[in-house]
Design a protein around this motif. Structure first.
Motif, mmCIF file in Angstrom:
data_model
loop_
_atom_site.group_PDB
_atom_site.id
_atom_site.type_symbol
_atom_site.label_atom_id
_atom_site.label_comp_id
_atom_site.label_asym_id
_atom_site.label_seq_id
_atom_site.Cartn_x
_atom_site.Cartn_y
_atom_site.Cartn_z
ATOM 1 N N SER A 123 0.838 -1.196 0.000
ATOM 2 C CA SER A 123 0.000 0.000 0.000
ATOM 3 C C SER A 123 0.876 1.250 0.000
ATOM 4 N N VAL A 124 0.321 2.347 -0.495
ATOM 5 C CA VAL A 124 1.074 3.595 -0.633
ATOM 6 C C VAL A 124 1.190 4.279 0.725
ATOM 7 N N ALA A 125 2.415 4.669 1.101
ATOM 8 C CA ALA A 125 2.635 5.449 2.320
ATOM 9 C C ALA A 125 2.527 6.946 2.035
ATOM 10 N N PHE A 126 3.171 7.395 0.965
ATOM 11 C CA PHE A 126 3.054 8.787 0.544
ATOM 12 C C PHE A 126 3.580 8.902 -0.881
ATOM 13 N N ARG A 127 3.284 10.034 -1.499
ATOM 14 C CA ARG A 127 3.759 10.333 -2.851
ATOM 15 C C ARG A 127 4.563 11.624 -2.816
ATOM 16 N N VAL A 128 5.569 11.707 -3.674
ATOM 17 C CA VAL A 128 6.471 12.864 -3.687
ATOM 18 C C VAL A 128 6.553 13.392 -5.108
ATOM 19 N N LYS A 129 6.444 14.708 -5.239
ATOM 20 C CA LYS A 129 6.626 15.391 -6.519
ATOM 21 C C LYS A 129 7.796 16.359 -6.371
ATOM 22 N N PHE A 130 8.918 16.070 -7.045
ATOM 23 C CA PHE A 130 10.101 16.917 -6.937
ATOM 24 C C PHE A 130 10.029 18.072 -7.925
ATOM 25 N N GLU A 131 10.574 19.205 -7.500
ATOM 26 C CA GLU A 131 10.757 20.334 -8.410
ATOM 27 C C GLU A 131 12.126 20.187 -9.073
ATOM 28 N N GLY A 132 12.117 19.964 -10.350
ATOM 29 C CA GLY A 132 13.383 19.761 -11.045
ATOM 30 C C GLY A 132 13.858 18.327 -10.922
ATOM 31 N N GLU A 133 15.166 18.143 -11.046
ATOM 32 C CA GLU A 133 15.761 16.817 -11.037
ATOM 33 C C GLU A 133 15.752 16.238 -9.621
ATOM 34 N N PRO A 134 15.231 15.020 -9.431
ATOM 35 C CA PRO A 134 15.217 14.426 -8.089
ATOM 36 C C PRO A 134 16.603 13.947 -7.690
ATOM 37 N N PRO A 135 16.851 13.752 -6.405
ATOM 38 C CA PRO A 135 18.141 13.207 -5.962
ATOM 39 C C PRO A 135 18.311 11.763 -6.460
ATOM 40 N N ALA A 136 19.525 11.261 -6.321
ATOM 41 C CA ALA A 136 19.775 9.857 -6.653
ATOM 42 C C ALA A 136 18.938 8.961 -5.755
ATOM 43 N N GLN A 137 18.576 7.817 -6.290
ATOM 44 C CA GLN A 137 17.703 6.922 -5.536
ATOM 45 C C GLN A 137 18.341 6.478 -4.227
ATOM 46 N N SER A 138 19.659 6.356 -4.212
ATOM 47 C CA SER A 138 20.353 5.952 -2.992
ATOM 48 C C SER A 138 20.326 7.039 -1.925
ATOM 49 N N ASP A 139 19.959 8.270 -2.284
ATOM 50 C CA ASP A 139 19.880 9.379 -1.327
ATOM 51 C C ASP A 139 18.467 9.633 -0.820
ATOM 52 N N LEU A 140 17.522 8.826 -1.249
ATOM 53 C CA LEU A 140 16.126 9.064 -0.864
ATOM 54 C C LEU A 140 15.838 8.409 0.487
ATOM 55 N N TYR A 141 16.303 9.056 1.547
ATOM 56 C CA TYR A 141 16.027 8.628 2.917
ATOM 57 C C TYR A 141 14.989 9.580 3.500
ATOM 58 N N PHE A 142 13.781 9.054 3.769
ATOM 59 C CA PHE A 142 12.706 9.869 4.348
ATOM 60 C C PHE A 142 12.628 9.540 5.838
#
Length: 668
Positions: A224-243
């Motif tokens: 199930s979906v926890a949350f959705r994110v819409k980045f402005e511009g280029e998103p960070p590298a996937q390895s940096d996506l620590y929420f």
């Protein structure tokens, strides 16, 4: 089968209509099964089946004492289940019971009307628990079904087809859609009246306020979906996506908990205030659409210096960089945030750190403590090298990442380091922090989400409960708190190329993937994009958006009173336009009235003064009195015109009268 279809088609109208109404009621109740007590679902289903048997067999309805007895039992069961007869859960239970029992009193049209309106209210209660797109679509079908039954109850005697009533109901719903849209856009929105049930994530992936290590033998991935994110511009590298979520620092040997709250605080932290946070480089700006989780946590990308912003929301950050709302998130919440992927955090002197960051419970994990002493002796006075040595042991020691590690015993860290050598991220992170604290290195455990998947349809990044993760933060002199993810040493693909242990697939999903994997992925992306649009534009349409709409219409400082005034003005204007259109359509477009008007004009031209409201029968009498036998055929035509108004086939009769109009001997 054909014989059965013929027998069902030959049922009397009352039986057919009753079965249709019972089917619609069952459809309205069906989404509530997961929210109702088991006995309520069985009771409602049994009563509806009983009423269907009565309708087919023609047996008499039960007496009032039977119904009263069932109601008393239902009231007792409701009290036993919910400890109250009031509130959302108990109220919905009683509504479902009353709706089912009312079908046992379905004798006359008046009883049917009570059932119709109870059905409309029961349909509304589905949205107390879920406002998802599938539930809304199901309730739209339920609405059309109840409207069809309501229209059918007003049709004349005989056996009018249900398709005719359904067509009328659909047309009514279509006509009401503009009013519904106006009400949705402008009806003032206040704080929610109902929340969501308390979460129960035990044994499933996701976040919790604390973490018990080794009590769960296997972890079920929750997609199930926890949350959705819409980045402005280029998103960070996937390895940096620590929420970042809850930070856990107290450990009693089995369970990790947050630091104790300060006196009078509702939040599980020591104190609020300056966190020593310094962002490095360019910040990342993004928008989060957070699903309700009944907690005050606000999930943000590590690390957010400024508070997440949403209308009417107050956000506070703890000294451990976790952001909180001042009230639990019980509805879909959308907020803007700004984070730094590179940052410095924490005091430069270890004396400023709470002692909990190095404490371990006595008597637990002696082997891990011996390992800590060995590493500490190998790299004396060099905490950074000691951390690297612990990470290197994870890389080369044959450790594995699994969702089925089994139940751990008392010494969870010892079992991981020396016996099992497998676990999911909480085992790895917990054992790593225990080892570091054994070397007197301040360390804490951070939970949250790591990674996500970009939806190619709408561009939103989807973070699921299965993306829940645990990592560690280590305090090093001169650097402050530094993120160290021990899971990346065991399974580098978990945070790098983003390989993931996946949940077992359903039979349908497996078949789709085997036939056309890209089609299955595209269908899922399209469905999730549709759900996201529903969340963004429908569920997240708040009062602030209503006020923004008024600003676009020219209001300088709109308020909810202005919303009310605009709504009332639009409703009154639509009502006047509808009344004018109805009058104009009836006078100008009604072919019967047009033909009568043409006949009046012919007689007025012949000198016979007629009022504009004179009916055909009155005109026939005047024609006979004025023209005698010469006007008999004309008078007879007016009488047949009046009778045509109530004919069985009005269109055909009116065409014949229109043709005869040209041949009548109109007086000069």
């Amino acid at each position: 089968m054909l014989k059965r279809a013929i027998s069902l088609g030959a049922l009397p109208r009352d039986t057919r209509d009753t079965l249709f109404l019972l089917l619609v009621i069952a459809w309205v109740m069906m989404p509530q099964v997961g929210n109702l007590p088991w006995w309520c679902s069985l009771l409602a289903g049994g009563v509806l089946a009983w009423r269907a048997i009565i309708a087919v067999t023609g047996k008499p309805l039960p007496g009032r004492w039977w119904i009263a007895g069932i109601l008393v039992v239902a009231l007792g069961a409701t009290w036993r289940t919910h400890n109250t007869l009031l509130g959302r859960d108990a109220g919905v239970t009683l509504i479902v019971v009353l709706l089912a029992l009312k079908t046992l009193e379905l004798r006359a049209r008046r009883d049917a009307f009570v059932i119709f309106f109870l059905g409309f209210f029961a349909m509304l209660t589905n949205f107390f628990f879920s406002q998802t797109l599938p539930v809304a679509a199901a309730m739209l079908l339920g609405l059309l079904g109840l409207l069809t039954a309501l229209v059918n109850a007003h049709l004349p005697v005989g056996r009018p087809p249900l398709a005719e009533a359904a067509k009328t109901a659909a047309w009514m719903a279509l006509l009401g859609a503009p009013i519904m849209a106006v009400m949705f856009l402008l009806f003032p929105r206040f704080a929610p009246l109902w929340g969501i049930p308390a979460d129960a994530m035990s044994g499933r992936s996701g976040l919790s306020a604390n973490m018990q290590v080794g009590n769960v033998a296997s972890l079920a991935l929750d997609e199930s979906v926890a949350f959705r994110v819409k980045f402005e511009g280029e998103p960070p590298a996937q390895s940096d996506l620590y929420f970042r979520g809850p930070v856990l620092s107290n450990f009693d040997g089995r369970e990790w908990r947050p630091l104790q709250a300060r006196p009078g605080s509702r939040f599980p932290i020591v104190y609020f205030g300056a966190s020593g946070l310094e962002g490095l480089g360019t910040p990342v700006r993004y928008q989060v659409t957070l699903e309700p989780h009944n907690r005050p946590w606000l999930l943000v990308l590590d690390a957010a210096v400024k508070p997440p912003a949403a209308p009417g929301m107050e956000a506070i950050m703890s000294t451990e960089l976790q952001w909180f709302s001042t009230r639990p998130v019980t509805d879909l919440l959308r907020y803007q945030a700004e984070s730094y992927v590179d940052f410095r955090h924490g005091p430069r002197n270890s004396a400023a750190l709470p002692q909990e960051y190095t404490q371990l419970p006595p008597g637990f994990n002696p082997q891990t403590q011996n390992l800590a002493d060995e590493i500490k002796a190998e790299f004396p006075g060099n905490p950074a090298a000691q951390v690297r040595a612990a990470m290197n042991r994870l890389r080369t020691g044959g450790y594995s990442y699994t969702l089925e590690p089994g139940v751990y015993g008392q010494h969870t860290a010892d079992e991981f380091w020396f016996t099992r050598k497998e676990g999911f991220c909480e085992h790895i992170a917990s054992a790593f922090v225990v080892l570091l604290r054994g070397m007197d290195i301040p360390a804490r455990l951070v939970t949250g989400y790591q990674g996500g998947q970009r939806n190619s349809v709408d561009g939103f990044w989807i973070v699921r409960q299965s993306d829940a993760h645990a990592w560690t933060e280590v305090w090093l002199a001169g650097q402050g708190w530094v993120r160290v993810d021990p899971t990346s040493a065991v399974m580098p693909g978990r945070t790098g190329s983003f390989q993931r242990l996946v949940a077992p697939q359903s039979v349908f999903t497996t078949a789709m993937n085997s036939v056309n994997p890209s089609l299955a992925a595209n269908l899922r992306a399209a469905w999730e994009a549709l759900n996201n649009s529903w969340n963004q534009w429908i569920l997240n349409y708040t009062q602030s958006k209503q006020l923004d709409l008024l600003k676009n219409l020219g209001f300088k400082s709109p308020s909810w009173e202005d919303l009310s005034y605009v709504l009332i003005a639009i409703i009154v204007a639509l009502a006047l336009v509808g009344a004018a259109w109805s009058w104009w359509d009836r006078r100008v477009h009604d072919p019967w009235l047009r033909l009568l008007s043409r006949a009046r004009k012919r007689l007025n031209a012949a000198g016979l003064e007629l009022g504009s409201a004179a009916p055909p029968r009155q005109i026939a009498t005047l024609v006979t009195a004025r023209f005698g036998e010469d006007g008999r055929r004309l008078a007879d035509w007016f009488l047949r015109l009046e009778a045509q108004r109530y004919a069985r086939r009005p269109e055909a009769d009116l065409r014949a009268l229109r043709r005869e109009f040209q041949q009548l001997p109109w007086p000069a």
